[in-house]
Structure formats: structure tokens, C-alpha cells
Design a protein around this motif. Structure first.
Motif: not given
Ligand code: UD2
Length: 315
Positions: A303-311, A191-193, A197-202
Motif C-alpha cells: 500500500k505504501i509503495t502503491h501510494d508512492w508510485y501513484r504520486k 515496480s514494473i507492475f 497499473a498507474a498507467a492503466g496498462q496490462a
């Protein structure tokens, strides 16, 4: 599933709310008890018409009695889940994780609930170098959290022997998926990573990043719970709930930054005190007695989790 009415403690939280979705889909009446310290009603908005919700604490026997009335099964997910928080506050966390669990078992006994499925943790194995971890290994708890989860397991088995209450303990490995709250530094690493990533941060990687974890997707954890609620041969036992596979933390960031199209390089910091280096589950017992088979590959779940955080649906 044969359940008519189920209580989920901690049902507004990450795992509990997914369980509530599946139980309502299966036609089971769902009651949720949550004190909303870490749970969030936003997680229940899609089923709010279908459930009965009690805002309250598992340490309160009166509200537990109301919530457990006429239930055939209780899924006990409510807990202080942060290891560092239990290190800082061993007594306060024991009041929730031990006394609270005891109260839940008592409410089950008073209300003639047939079965209680309890969330335990791979933390009880500690840093035993034997891998993968199997249920016959001697527990070596390294934190108040691990002691508290192990105590809950002992109480559960005691209630089976003393009072005939059917109990099943599930030792979760590293659970991830949509709705996991990334807001604390002690939140799950995925969840942290993903938030970084969604904020473009390291992100920060603690240690050299070669430590690894058995990451299990939340829907697979839900299915393990549903099986544990009905499987005849599960009663009185404890089960690893993982996948049997593992991902190194530095590879995790490679995968996440690749998915997000982010090129930021992680900042490396010293390992966290007490950090376990390697954790992976042997799930043979869950396979044979629960019929549990993880359905989500890591790539699919991520992939599912990434899509959810991106939204950014919440938090
Ligand atoms: C998990 C559970 C915990 C307990 C424990 C048992 C979560 C959130 N915690 O702790 O409740 O059951 O397993 O051993 O599921 N990391 C980084 N950067 C970050 C955050 C984490 O490098 O920003 C590393 C961390 O140092 C560790 C790994 O990632 O090596 C996993 O960390 P975690 O906090 O997701 O989970 P863990 O295994 O410590």
C-alpha cells in the motif's frame, strides 16, 4: 545506534538512500559515494543538507579513502544489481562487484573502519529445490551475479580472519518499496507492475505466474542493516533478509490491479531463461542473532509503495 560516522556506497540508490534517511535520523553523520549510473540525487534531496556526497566509483581507491576517512562503519550497497546485465557482461560486472568490493574492504582496512556490512543476495542459493532457503545450504550460483556476490562474501570473511575487520553479509531476498526504479525490463517486478497499473496498462507475466518470491519491504531491509552494524554476534556471519512468507506473481498482479482499480488482464509469455521458480527465506538466524523481525506485512508495504508510485514523485 552507536555509529558516529557511516559511509554508504551506492547511497543514492534505492536501498542505500533509505538507509541514509534512517542513519541521519539517528544522528549519525552520513557520507555517500555513488557514481550515479543507477543511483539518483533525487533520492537524497530531503537530506542533502545533512550528508556529504562524493560522486565517484568504488573502483577508485583515492575517492574511497576520502569517503571512508573517520568512519566507524561502511554499508556496501553499490553493485551491478541486474542478473541479465552480469550475464551479458561477466568481466565488466566483476570489476564492480568483485574488484569494487575488494577496494571497499581495502579502504576499510587502511582507514581503520570497525565494521563493514555488505549487501549479498539470495541469488547465491540458485535453484535448489529445498525451501525455505537457509544459510547452511550449499551455495549453487547460476549466474555471474551470484558468483560475484558469493565471492564478496568470501572476501569479507577473509578480511575478518586476516585483518580483524568486522564484516557482516546480508543476503537480500526480493526487496521492494518507494524509489525502486522501474525503467528497465529487469527492474523489480513490483515496480514494473505498479507503474503499469498507474498507467492503466496490462503487465507481462513470464511463465504461468505460479512462481513465487519472498518480498521484503525496504524499511525492513534498512533495519536489518542497522542491526548488522552493531550486533556483537553478527560478525563474520551471513544472514537471510526476507520475511519467511511468499507471494505468487499472478496473485501479485491481482492485488496491485485491485489497489489501482485496473481491470487489465496480464499477457502471458514464456518463462525467462534461468528464472527461479520458488524463493522463500528461512530467517531464524537473523531473528536470533540480529534480533531482526520484519515489521511490514506485505499488504502494508504494498500500500505504501502503491501510494508512492501513484504520486509519481520521480522517474
Ligand atoms: C531478484 C533480484 C536479483 C537477484 C535475484 C536472485 C530484483 C530486481 N532482482 O530477481 O537481483 O537477487 O532475485 O534470485 O530484485 N516477472 C514478470 N513480469 C515482469 C517482471 C518480472 O512476470 O514484468 C517475474 C519474473 O519472471 C520472476 C518474478 O517476476 O519470476 C520476479 O522477478 P524480478 O525481476 O522482480 O526478480 P528476480 O527474482 O528475478
Amino acid at each position: 545506534m552507536n555509529c558516529k560516522k557511516a559511509l554508504i556506497t551506492g547511497g543514492a540508490g534505492f536501498i542505500g538512500s533509505h538507509l541514509a534517511d534512517s542513519l541521519t535520523d539517528a544522528g549519525c553523520k552520513v557520507v555517500i559515494l555513488d557514481n550515479l549510473t543507477t543511483g539518483n540525487l533525487f533520492n537524497l534531496r530531503q537530506i542533502e543538507e545533512k550528508i556529504t556526497f562524493y560522486e565517484g566509483d568504488i573502483r577508485d581507491p583515492e575517492i574511497l579513502d576520502k569517503a571512508a576517512k573517520d568512519c566507524d562503519v561502511i554499508f556496501h550497497e553499490a553493485a551491478v544489481v541486474s542478473v541479465p546485465q552480469t550475464v551479458q557482461n561477466p568481466v565488466g560486472s566483476a570489476m564492480v562487484n568483485d574488484i569494487g568490493t575488494l577496494r571497499v574492504l581495502e579502504a576499510a582496512r587502511r582507514n581503520s573502519v570497525k565494521r563493514v556490512v555488505l549487501a549479498s543476495s539470495c541469488a547465491i542459493y540458485g535453484d535448489d529445490p529445498v525451501l525455505p532457503k537457509n544459510e547452511n545450504m550449499e551455495p549453487k550460483p547460476m549466474s555471474p551475479y551470484a558468483v560475484q556476490k558469493l565471492t564478496g562474501e568470501f572476501y569479507a570473511r577473509l578480511y575478518r580472519n586476516l585483518y580483524g575487520l568486522e564484516t557482516v553479509n546480508l543476503r537480500y531476498f526480493n526487496v521492494y518499496g518507494p524509489r525502486q526504479d522501474p525503467s528497465s525490463p529487469y527492474s523489480g517486478v513490483i515496480s514494473i507492475f505498479l507503474t503499469k497499473a498507474a498507467a492503466g496498462q496490462a503487465p507481462v507475466i513470464y511463465g504461468d505466474g505460479s512462481q513465487y518470491r519472498d518480498f521484503v519491504f525496504v524499511q525492513d531491509v534498512v533495519r536489518a542493516n542497522l542491526r548488522a552494524a552493531v550486533a556483537e554476534r553478527a560478525v563474520g556471519k551471513f544472514f537471510n533478509v526476507g520475511t519467511g512468507g511468499f507471494i505468487r506473481i499472478k496473485d501479485l498482479w491481482e492485488m496491485i490491479s485491485g489497489l489501482a482499480g485496473v481491470s487489465a488482464k496480464p499477457e502471458y509469455k514464456p518463462s525467462r531463461p534461468g528464472d527461479i521458480r520458488e524463493s522463500v527465506a528461512n530467517i531464524d538466524r537473523a531473528r536470533s542473532l540480529l534480533g531482526f523481525n520484519p515489521e511490514y506485512s506485505f499488504e502494508k508495504g504494498l500500500k505504501i509503495t502503491h501510494d508512492w508510485y501513484r504520486k509519481k514523485q520521480t522517474y
